[in-house]
Motif scaffolding. Structure first.
Motif, PDB file in Angstrom:
ATOM      1  N   CYS A   8      28.575  -5.324  33.177  1.00 53.81           N
ATOM      2  CA  CYS A   8      28.770  -6.634  33.755  1.00 53.81           C
ATOM      3  C   CYS A   8      28.287  -6.819  35.460  1.00 53.81           C
ATOM      4  O   CYS A   8      27.944  -5.863  36.095  1.00 53.81           O
ATOM      5  CB  CYS A   8      30.439  -6.972  34.305  1.00 53.81           C
ATOM      6  N   ARG A   9      27.480  -7.878  35.514  1.00 55.35           N
ATOM      7  CA  ARG A   9      26.578  -8.182  36.531  1.00 55.35           C
ATOM      8  C   ARG A   9      27.770  -8.508  37.775  1.00 55.35           C
ATOM      9  O   ARG A   9      27.339  -8.294  39.007  1.00 55.35           O
ATOM     10  CB  ARG A   9      25.696  -9.422  36.338  1.00 55.35           C
ATOM     11  N   ASN A  10      28.829  -8.862  37.610  1.00 50.96           N
ATOM     12  CA  ASN A  10      29.905  -9.110  38.600  1.00 50.96           C
ATOM     13  C   ASN A  10      30.441  -7.921  39.068  1.00 50.96           C
ATOM     14  O   ASN A  10      30.642  -7.768  40.363  1.00 50.96           O
ATOM     15  CB  ASN A  10      31.139 -10.238  37.927  1.00 50.96           C
ATOM     16  N   CYS A  11      31.056  -7.125  38.337  1.00 47.95           N
ATOM     17  CA  CYS A  11      31.987  -5.831  38.823  1.00 47.95           C
ATOM     18  C   CYS A  11      31.211  -4.624  38.216  1.00 47.95           C
ATOM     19  O   CYS A  11      31.796  -3.562  38.528  1.00 47.95           O
ATOM     20  CB  CYS A  11      33.425  -6.074  38.189  1.00 47.95           C
ATOM     21  N   LEU A  29      32.998 -11.402  27.005  1.00 54.55           N
ATOM     22  CA  LEU A  29      33.532 -11.292  28.275  1.00 54.55           C
ATOM     23  C   LEU A  29      33.699 -10.141  28.868  1.00 54.55           C
ATOM     24  O   LEU A  29      34.124  -9.060  28.099  1.00 54.55           O
ATOM     25  CB  LEU A  29      34.887 -12.199  28.602  1.00 54.55           C
ATOM     26  N   CYS A  30      33.348  -9.792  30.001  1.00 55.62           N
ATOM     27  CA  CYS A  30      33.665  -8.589  30.754  1.00 55.62           C
ATOM     28  C   CYS A  30      35.354  -8.204  30.525  1.00 55.62           C
ATOM     29  O   CYS A  30      35.913  -9.084  30.933  1.00 55.62           O
ATOM     30  CB  CYS A  30      33.292  -8.614  32.330  1.00 55.62           C
ATOM     31  N   CYS A  33      36.687  -8.479  34.566  1.00 52.01           N
ATOM     32  CA  CYS A  33      36.985  -9.424  35.457  1.00 52.01           C
ATOM     33  C   CYS A  33      36.811 -10.638  34.609  1.00 52.01           C
ATOM     34  O   CYS A  33      36.516 -11.822  35.239  1.00 52.01           O
ATOM     35  CB  CYS A  33      35.988  -9.439  36.618  1.00 52.01           C
ATOM     36  N   SER A  34      36.721 -10.879  33.217  1.00 48.16           N
ATOM     37  CA  SER A  34      36.188 -11.852  32.649  1.00 48.16           C
ATOM     38  C   SER A  34      35.152 -12.565  32.573  1.00 48.16           C
ATOM     39  O   SER A  34      34.970 -13.885  32.222  1.00 48.16           O
ATOM     40  CB  SER A  34      37.571 -12.756  32.512  1.00 48.16           C
ATOM     41  N   SER A  35      34.165 -12.154  33.503  1.00 49.20           N
ATOM     42  CA  SER A  35      32.798 -12.792  33.660  1.00 49.20           C
ATOM     43  C   SER A  35      32.105 -12.807  32.367  1.00 49.20           C
ATOM     44  O   SER A  35      32.284 -11.763  31.751  1.00 49.20           O
ATOM     45  CB  SER A  35      32.068 -11.957  34.805  1.00 49.20           C
ATOM     46  N   ASN A  36      31.101 -13.847  32.229  1.00 48.64           N
ATOM     47  CA  ASN A  36      30.442 -13.662  31.150  1.00 48.64           C
ATOM     48  C   ASN A  36      29.005 -13.379  31.316  1.00 48.64           C
ATOM     49  O   ASN A  36      28.051 -13.455  30.677  1.00 48.64           O
ATOM     50  CB  ASN A  36      30.344 -15.107  30.282  1.00 48.64           C
ATOM     51  N   GLN A  37      28.802 -12.922  32.516  1.00 43.87           N
ATOM     52  CA  GLN A  37      27.551 -12.425  33.059  1.00 43.87           C
ATOM     53  C   GLN A  37      27.302 -10.872  32.755  1.00 43.87           C
ATOM     54  O   GLN A  37      27.178 -10.042  33.565  1.00 43.87           O
ATOM     55  CB  GLN A  37      27.218 -12.507  34.612  1.00 43.87           C
ATOM     56  N   SER A  62      43.870  -7.612  28.673  1.00 41.35           N
ATOM     57  CA  SER A  62      42.726  -8.254  28.850  1.00 41.35           C
ATOM     58  C   SER A  62      42.581  -9.271  27.686  1.00 41.35           C
ATOM     59  O   SER A  62      42.936  -8.949  26.379  1.00 41.35           O
ATOM     60  CB  SER A  62      41.305  -7.349  28.929  1.00 41.35           C
TER      61      SER A  62
END
Ligand SMILES: [Zn+2]
Length: 114
Positions: A8-11, A29-30, A33-37, A62
């Motif tokens: 994940c690019r976010n977390c 999705l992560c 954190c549910s990010s799609n990055q 999740s």
């Protein structure tokens, strides 16, 4: 099995997804954190998680990806994890039913004993 590892690019959490079709990659999705990055970090993970790993890694809180639900080996995972955490033995017949469902999901419609 086309299992890929993503970060994940976010977390920065890494996670693995079963990607059967290229389009499925867009929907993942992560789990943290549910990010799609997400970026793919390993082209292909060569190992197959055991059923124990699946139960361990399964997070009922999740949101699950579509590939999670389309993987019949994940049937009953939630119940198994809960039982394990509560120290409950679901019994051999329950495991057998799960096994049957996983190998032949249509069998539940034919088998009235379940
Ligand atoms: Zn994340």
């Amino acid at each position: 099995m086309p299992i890929y590892e993503y970060q994940c690019r976010n977390c920065q959490q890494s996670s693995q997804f079963l990607i059967l079709k290229k389009e499925e990659e867009d929907g993942i999705l992560c789990p943290g954190c549910s990010s799609n990055q997400l970026k793919r970090i390993i082209s292909r993970v060569a190992y197959h998680p055991s059923q124990d790993d699946r139960i361990m890694n399964f997070n009922p809180d999740s949101r699950q990806t579509e590939s999670f639900y389309s993987d019949s080996r994940n049937i009953g995972l939630s119940a198994q994890k809960q039982a394990r955490e509560m120290g409950v033995d679901l019994g051999k017949s329950f495991e057998d039913k799960l096994e049957k469902l996983r190998s032949d999901p249509g069998s539940i419609l034919k088998d009235s004993s379940i």
